[in-house]
Each structure stands twice: as C-alpha cells, then as structure tokens.
Scaffold this motif. Structure first.
Motif, PDB file in Angstrom:
ATOM      1  N   SER A   1       5.687 -21.725 117.972  1.00 43.83           N
ATOM      2  CA  SER A   1       5.093 -20.431 117.659  1.00 43.83           C
ATOM      3  C   SER A   1       4.158 -20.499 116.448  1.00 43.83           C
ATOM      4  O   SER A   1       3.691 -19.478 115.966  1.00 43.83           O
ATOM      5  N   HIS A   2       3.895 -21.713 115.983  1.00 42.76           N
ATOM      6  CA  HIS A   2       3.020 -21.826 114.816  1.00 42.76           C
ATOM      7  C   HIS A   2       1.621 -21.300 115.126  1.00 42.76           C
ATOM      8  O   HIS A   2       0.974 -20.691 114.270  1.00 42.76           O
ATOM      9  N   GLY A   3       1.169 -21.542 116.351  1.00 43.92           N
ATOM     10  CA  GLY A   3      -0.131 -21.014 116.750  1.00 43.92           C
ATOM     11  C   GLY A   3      -0.133 -19.492 116.760  1.00 43.92           C
ATOM     12  O   GLY A   3      -1.154 -18.851 116.471  1.00 43.92           O
ATOM     13  N   SER A   4       1.006 -18.897 117.081  1.00 40.63           N
ATOM     14  CA  SER A   4       1.101 -17.434 117.080  1.00 40.63           C
ATOM     15  C   SER A   4       0.958 -16.883 115.669  1.00 40.63           C
ATOM     16  O   SER A   4       0.360 -15.825 115.461  1.00 40.63           O
ATOM     17  N   LEU A   5       1.519 -17.625 114.707  1.00 39.27           N
ATOM     18  CA  LEU A   5       1.393 -17.186 113.312  1.00 39.27           C
ATOM     19  C   LEU A   5      -0.072 -17.261 112.871  1.00 39.27           C
ATOM     20  O   LEU A   5      -0.561 -16.385 112.153  1.00 39.27           O
TER      21      LEU A   5
END
Lengths: 614, 256
Positions: free
Chosen positions: A38-42
């Motif tokens: 979910s790093h891309g979501s952040l």
C-alpha cells in the motif's frame, strides 16, 4: 547535446520523487520486514491531499512549501493509523499474507480516494514562479526540476543524520539488524514500529505531493509507482537507503532517456537493467544477504493425498458441474465458465507457490500471454480455436522459461517483486503496442469455432480443459517431480545432497505454472470473445493470489476451493460501485481470521473433530 | 553396490593439498587424506581448526583455493553436491535437514527417486515407488515403526537416523557425516555410531566424520585425523593419536 542535458535533468528530477517513495518502502521493510504494497497508495494520498491544500492556499512559494509539508505530515498520520489498526496485528503472519493484507489496503484506499476526490485527474494550476526557468551556461532549466534534484539528496542526508545521530535512529538501525534483540533490551517496539511506519508513509506522501505540480493526482498512480518503487528497492538492495538512492538515479535517468529515445520499450529496458544488476549482485547494489527470514524456519505442514471422503466430495462436485448446463441459466453458466477458468488459473499459481515455495505477484502475465496468443491465432492467423488453445500454453510457457531462468535464482519477497515487475512490463507492452494488441481497446471478436459457439458447449470445453488441466497439475505434484520440487522447498541443502538439481526443478515448476495459466487465459479469451490489457494487470494477479491463499497454500484442494469461492463472491457480492472497498475489506478480514486459508482452517478443524471422535 | 564397494584395499577418496582462505584467515592450509572402503575415519580438532571447511570442500559445498579431491580415480574437485551424490557420496549435516512436509517413508522414497535419476517423471504416483527399498533402509536404521509419521515431528535422534537412511539411498561408497551425534544424549550417540559402523562394515562404505565427543571418536573410529589451525598435526589409530603429545598439547594446552 542540449537535449541530452535536459533529458538528464528530467531524469534526475524524476529520480528524486522515486527515491522518496523507495526510501519509505525500504525503511519500513528494514524494521518491520513487511513489504508494504500500500506504499503506492500513500504516495497517491500525498498527491491528492497536496492538491486539496495547494488549490486552497495562496500561490506564494512559502505556502507551497507549507502545503507540501502538510500533505506529508497528513500522510504520515494516515500511515500511523494504518500501522496501529492493521499491520500491528499481522507482523507474525507469513510474509505473503502481509503483502496480501496491504493489497487489501490498496483497494480500500482506491475507493476512498474515488469517493472523496472523484475519478477526474486533478492537476494543479501552477503559479508563475513554479513554471519559471533558470539559465545556466546559456541553457534554460525548468526551475522546478532543479528544486526536485536538490530535494532527493537533501532528504537522503536528513535521513542519514536521523539514523546515525539520534537515539531513535540508533534503535531503528538496531531493529533492522535484530528485532528480537532490541525487544530483549526493553525498548517499546510498538512505538518504534509505529513511528518508523509513519516516517515511511510521510516520505511517500512527500513524494506524491512533490510530483503533483508536474503531473496530476489520479487513481492510477498508486500501482504504477509501487511497481517502480519495488524495482528501485530490489536493485538498490532491500533495506539500504544509499542503495535506494543510487538505484533511483539509475532508473530515473534510464526512464528519461528511454522515453526520449525508445518510448515503447522503456519499461523493458528498466527490467533488463534490473536483471543485469541482480545477476551480478543478487542482493542489489548495496544490499546485504538477509538475515534468515522467519519464513524459512516456519514449520511446514505435511501434505496428504485427499482421503476417500474428500475424493468422493470432489467427484460429486464434478458431476454436478458437468450437469449444470441442464438447469443453469445463461448468466449462471457464464459465472461457472469463469469459475472453471479460475480453477486452472489458481491451480497453476499454486504449483509454484505451494510445492515450489515461490510466491508470484505477477501470475496474470501468463494468463494474459495465453489470451493474447489465442487472439493472435484467431485474428492474426485466422486459425481454428484448437490452434489458439494449443499455442497459448506454449507461448506462456516459453516466455516463462526465459523470465524464469532469471527469476528462480531469487527467493522470497525478491522473487515476488520481480514477478510483479515483469507482469507490469507485460501489461505495459499490451497497453502501449497498439498496432498489435489494440492497446486499451483490446482485441475483439476472438470467437470460438461454430461447434463450440453455444454457451453450454463452451462451458463444457472450459470445464474439460481447465479442470482437466488442474487435475494434470495435481497429478504431477504427487508424481516424483512434485516430491522432488517439494524437497527443494523443504530443504535445498538436503535436496542437493541427494542429487536433485534445485534450479532446474524450480524452473520447471515456473514454466508449468506459466503454461497452465496461459491455457486458462486462452479459454477465457474464447469464452469472452475478447482480450484486454487488464487481463495482465496487477489486480488480476492479486485475484490469483487471493484464490490460492483463500483456499490455503498447503492443501492441494485449496486453490480449487479458493477459485470457486472467489469467483462466486466476485459475481454476487462484489458487483456494482465500490466493489474495491468491499473486496479490500474482505481480504483484510480473511487474512486476520484465517491465516492458513479456508481449506487449511477446514483441514485443521476436521483433524480436531476426528481427534475428539477417536 | 557402488562401483568400488567391496573392493578392499582400493582407496575411495583422496584429497591432496587442500587449501581454503577466508580473507586473511587461512582456514585450511594444505590438508591431504585418504579413506578406504569400510573404514571409519574421524576428523577431529579444536573449534576453528578447519574441520567444517575441510568437510565442505570434500562435500562440494565449498570450492578449494588449491588442491585436488579424487573419488576413486576421478577428479571431483569443486563438483556440486548433486553431482557428488550421483557419484556415490552420501551426506549428513550437523544441523539436520529433512523434508518436513513429507512422511519419513516419503523422505527416503524421494532420496531413492533422486539417486535413480527418476525425479523428472510427471505421471506415476511417487508414493508407490521403491516402497520396499525405502522400508528396507528404514528397517536398517531402526525407523521402520515410524515410517508413516511426518518428518517434521520426529525426535532429534530419529531425524539423524532418517538422514542416515536418506544418505544410504544412493548406495554410497563414501559417507560424509558432519557432527553426526551433535545434540544427542550420550547413550544415543554410541548407539547411532555403532549402527553407522555396522552399515559401513556390511556394505563396504567408507565413513568420514567429524566429532566433538571423544568417547565416540575413540570408541568407533578405525583411524583418527587431528586438525589444528588448518593443518593435520597427527593421524593414526585411536590409541596412537591419544598418546600423541602434539594432540595432547592442542587439546589440553600442555607444552609438547
């Protein structure tokens, strides 16, 4: 000359934002050992929040800085909440389930962002000072590029100071070396982990906010940046900040020149460079061999052949499936056809993931290659369906042989990330190579031969090929090959000592998995009559993972149970708006409730029940 | 039976001038040795003497910087472990390694399939292959009654026996056993090594083992090699080695 210089500058500017995202990812991994999907979501949230702030604030430079920092802090806060609510509960879960749970977060965030900010790309109307240029040695450089180029090294410097000059940084570095030792020293791990996660999230948010003025905040940026960030982290070496910086420079510059010179194959170029680096340095530019990951010492449950009761159940289910067209309507029949395809798709992934011990995050690539091979046979060659169905597994298996020769040298999360990166490239090729693949519009009119044109016949064909294919794979897993493969997973040392060639066995499993997925893709193409790049997209790879993990990796029936359950769920519960948030929450709930999968939990319950009965 | 087994007097394994350096530390500085069929040869020495390095060079896990290893008359220096396995080298490890997701019998069957180069079969049911051979091997090491148990739940001593059965699956001419009794109770140790000795005698297998327990070494070995700081400082019968002043100096710290 000027062009080269400008392109280099663009590359360095891009490298800065890439570094920010990768740095956060690598810091979080170093301490918590969680690969945060979910790093891309952040990163995406950082961009959206920055848009909301900056489009309301005055347009002077000091407010711009304030807005960007505000977005970073807000993202860090979201990261902290995420850590406390979810990640804290799954630190002891198997690596793969952690990845899956964080993918659940990706889905949830996508729908939340859609709900708050809408589906339209949001770009910032840039104030004049931001659009300006600086003249150096007779050349005009975009001012904002220069700002970004300075930010990367500045953040690297700041992080190094933080880690090497503060007590908190000392603890973080110690935890990266040996978590348990830090805990034994009486440090409150929870605060440490939460703060590290918040820092990583804040870096991603900062990256997103800084990228906003040059592009837009949109709902696709999460998955595109995560694939790049994975590449950077793997090339740099997991857990190494300096490595991430070097790799970001390398990839950023490569992309800038690639887009200028050979726009179509930029991603392929990136993959080739990554491959070259990893062949020479398997742990990345500055990475060290990982201390033994927990996964390697995990107790492995014995795999048993299904007992008579379970085999009978399977046979009954198969008979019911064969008879289904006599009672089912067209909609149900198309759902059942999809379920049959899903069974082979999941079973093929299970071959490499379960007995092979190699988790793939890009299994949809093979499905898509098979589907496009069928489309090529039907439209390009004008051939009968049989040709397409035969071509597909060979095309997918052949490509898997090429990619696998390199990928199976890796293990664990490196391998998972590499398969993801490769799938992303396959997707990009399908998306960009419009002349051949039709790009986003796909290939239409991939219809079956006239004898199989009616729904029931196509369903039976799907059942025959896909369930038959899954049974063939199952047979191989209980044959000497399957035992040998499992042997290399259980103990590579012992497997070599009894004369097994672990590399070739793993490669064979990889090819088998690719060929199986390729066949399922071809069947799907003929059943639907069309092929789209989304067949290869990350969410479809995750579908396969969810099916296998839902069913349970360590049981042979798992992928079948998982595939059918998932297809049914998707058809009835997950239709309509906001299906992502439902699916995401479902994945998270399943990971928290059944860390061993449905079939795994059922097997355990069955053993308990029998134990009590005996 | 392997090609050389039974032919007494023929050398099974010869190592000449093995050297290995890790950075500034020369772990093994010129070791030569030879093992005969049916012989129990112990390799001993204090911690850091180079036993494991030596062993890993013989077993193919490490490639020597210099020197040569010959199996019968064939040069096998630096060959990968899986090739050595097919040439008749069986191996057990200090930290036991078995296939935890299989039963005890399946572990041995897998070893048999691997050794007979039958691993690349995709159709027959594996657990119907070589059942008799597997059960025979398990009976020989005293594990017949546990054949259907998962390997992951075995007691430590039983795992060692399973490893021995797996190492025997390839009809080896040479067994390399790294610390075969580490972590076992004294009574168990003697029993295991007596078992190994019996098998070595009846099959003409040469056994090279490292060992910390001096009772095991002097009770079971036919010949003992003593390593210190990467060099062989003594070799001979257990009695001769026990009496050797250089060995006493290394182990007891008294001046020679």
């Amino acid at each position: 000359m000027d062009l080269i210089f400008l392109q280099l500058l663009t590359g360095l500017a891009g490298a800065s934002t890439l570094f920010l995202v990768a740095a956060g990812l690598t810091v979080i991994f170093g301490v918590t050992r969680v690969v945060n999907f979910s790093h891309g979501s952040l990163y995406m949230l950082g961009a959206f929040i920055a848009w909301s702030l900056l489009s309301r604030l005055p347009r002077e430079p000091e407010y711009f800085v304030l807005g960007v920092l505000g977005a970073a802090v807000a993202t860090a806060a979201i990261g902290a909440v995420l850590e406390v609510v979810l990640l804290r509960r799954i630190y002891r879960a198997p690596e793969l389930l952690q990845l899956l749970a964080t993918f659940g977060v990706v889905l949830v965030v996508q729908d939340v962002a859609l709900w708050i900010w809408g589906a339209v790309d949001l770009s910032l109307s840039r104030p004049r000072w931001l659009r300006g240029a600086v003249e150096i040695a007779g050349l005009r450089f975009p001012f904002y590029d220069l700002v970004l180029i300075v930010v990367g090294p500045a953040v690297l410097g700041g992080l190094l100071l933080l880690f090497h000059r503060t007590r908190w940084g000392l603890l973080v570095r110690a935890a990266t070396q040996d978590r348990d030792m830090v805990a034994a020293l009486g440090v409150d791990q929870r605060v440490l982990f939460t703060s590290v996660f918040a820092l990583g999230a804040g870096l991603a948010g900062l990256g997103g906010a800084l990228a906003l003025p040059q592009g837009s905040a949109n709902l696709n940026m999460d998955l595109s940046v995560i694939a790049e960030a994975f590449v950077v982290v793997v090339v740099g070496g997991m857990g190494s900040l300096g490595g991430a910086f070097l790799a970001a420079l390398l990839i950023g510059v490569l992309q800038a020149f690639g887009i200028a010179l050979v726009p179509k194959i930029t991603l392929v170029l990136v993959f080739l460079v990554m491959a070259a680096v990893l062949v020479v340095r398997p742990h990345g530019l500055l990475g060290k061999p990982q201390a033994m990951a927990r996964g390697e010492v995990e107790a492995l449950a014995p795999i048993r052949q299904a007992g008579p009761a379970l085999q009978l159940l399977g046979a009954v289910a198969l008979v019911l499936a064969i008879l289904a067209p006599f009672v089912a309507g067209p909609y149900l029949l198309s759902v059942l056809t999809e379920a049959a395809v899903a069974v082979l798709f999941a079973a093929s992934l299970h071959v490499m993931m379960g007995p092979g011990g190699m988790a793939s995050f890009g299994h949809a690539a093979w499905f898509g290659v098979g589907a496009y091979a069928a489309a090529f046979a039907a439209k390009g060659l004008g051939a009968e369906m049989a040709v397409g169905l035969l071509l597909a597994p060979f095309a997918a298996g052949g490509l898997a042989l090429l990619v696998g020769a390199f990928v199976v040298r890796m293990s664990g999360v490196y391998l998972a990330m590499l398969t993801l990166a490769f799938a992303q490239i396959a997707w990009a090729v399908a998306f960009q190579w419009v002349e051949v693949t039709g790009g986003d519009n796909g290939v239409l009119g991939v219809w079956p031969d006239s004898w199989a044109a009616d729904k029931p016949t196509m369903y039976w064909l799907a059942l025959l090929l896909c369930v038959g294919g899954a049974l063939v794979l199952r047979r191989a897993l209980f044959a000497p090959f399957g035992f040998a493969l499992r042997a290399t997973r259980d103990s590579a040392l012992r497997a070599e000592a009894i004369g097994l060639d672990a590399h070739r066995l793993r490669l064979a499993a990889f090819v088998l998995a690719g060929a199986g997925a390729g066949l399922s893709g071809a069947v799907f193409a003929y059943a639907k009559g069309s092929v789209f790049p989304t067949y290869m997209a990350i969410p479809h790879s995750v579908d396969a993972l969810v099916m296998v993990l839902l069913g349970g990796v360590q049981t042979m029936a798992g992928p079948v149970v998982g595939a059918v359950t998932f297809t049914v769920l998707q058809s009835w519960l997950l239709m309509g708006d906001f299906w992502r948030i439902k699916l995401g929450l479902l994945i998270i709930a399943l990971v928290l409730a059944f860390p061993t999968g449905i079939a795994g939990a059922a097997a355990a319950a069955w053993d308990r029940w029998r134990g009590r009965a005996a | 039976m392997g090609p050389l087994a039974g032919a007494r007097g023929v050398i099974v394994l010869v190592a000449e001038g093995l050297r290995k350096r890790f950075g500034a530390n020369e772990a093994v500085a010129g070791v030569s040795l030879a093992v005969e069929p049916g012989e129990m040869l112990a390799l001993i020495g204090p911690n850091g003497a180079g036993k494991s390095t030596c062993f890993n060079m013989l077993g193919g896990q490490l490639r020597p910087d210099a020197g040569e290893v010959r199996l019968a008359d064939r040069v096998v220096t630096g060959l990968a472990p899986r090739h050595l396995a097919h040439l008749g080298v069986g191996r057990t490890f200090q930290i036991t390694a078995s296939f935890a997701s299989m039963t005890v019998r399946e572990n041995v069957q897998t070893a048999l399939l691997a050794q007979k180069r039958q691993a690349w079969r995709f159709w027959q049911a594996a657990d119907a292959q070589h059942v008799g051979l597997a059960e025979g091997l398990l009976a020989r090491v005293g594990m017949a009654s546990q054949a259907e148990r998962p390997a992951g739940v075995l007691a430590y001593g039983d795992l060692k026996r399973l490893e021995l059965a797996m190492a025997l699956a390839g009809d080896p001419v040479l067994l390399l056993m790294d610390e075969p009794t580490a972590g076992m109770a004294p009574a168990e140790r003697a029993a295991l090594m007596a078992l190994v000795r019996g098998i070595a005698r009846e099959r003409g297998v040469a056994v090279l083992f490292t060992e910390h327990d001096m009772d095991v070494v002097f009770g079971q070995a036919d010949r003992v090699l003593v390593l210190d700081r990467g060099r062989l400082i003594a070799q001979g019968t257990p009695e001769a080695v026990r009496a050797d002043p250089r060995v006493r100096a290394v182990y007891l710290g008294t001046a020679a």
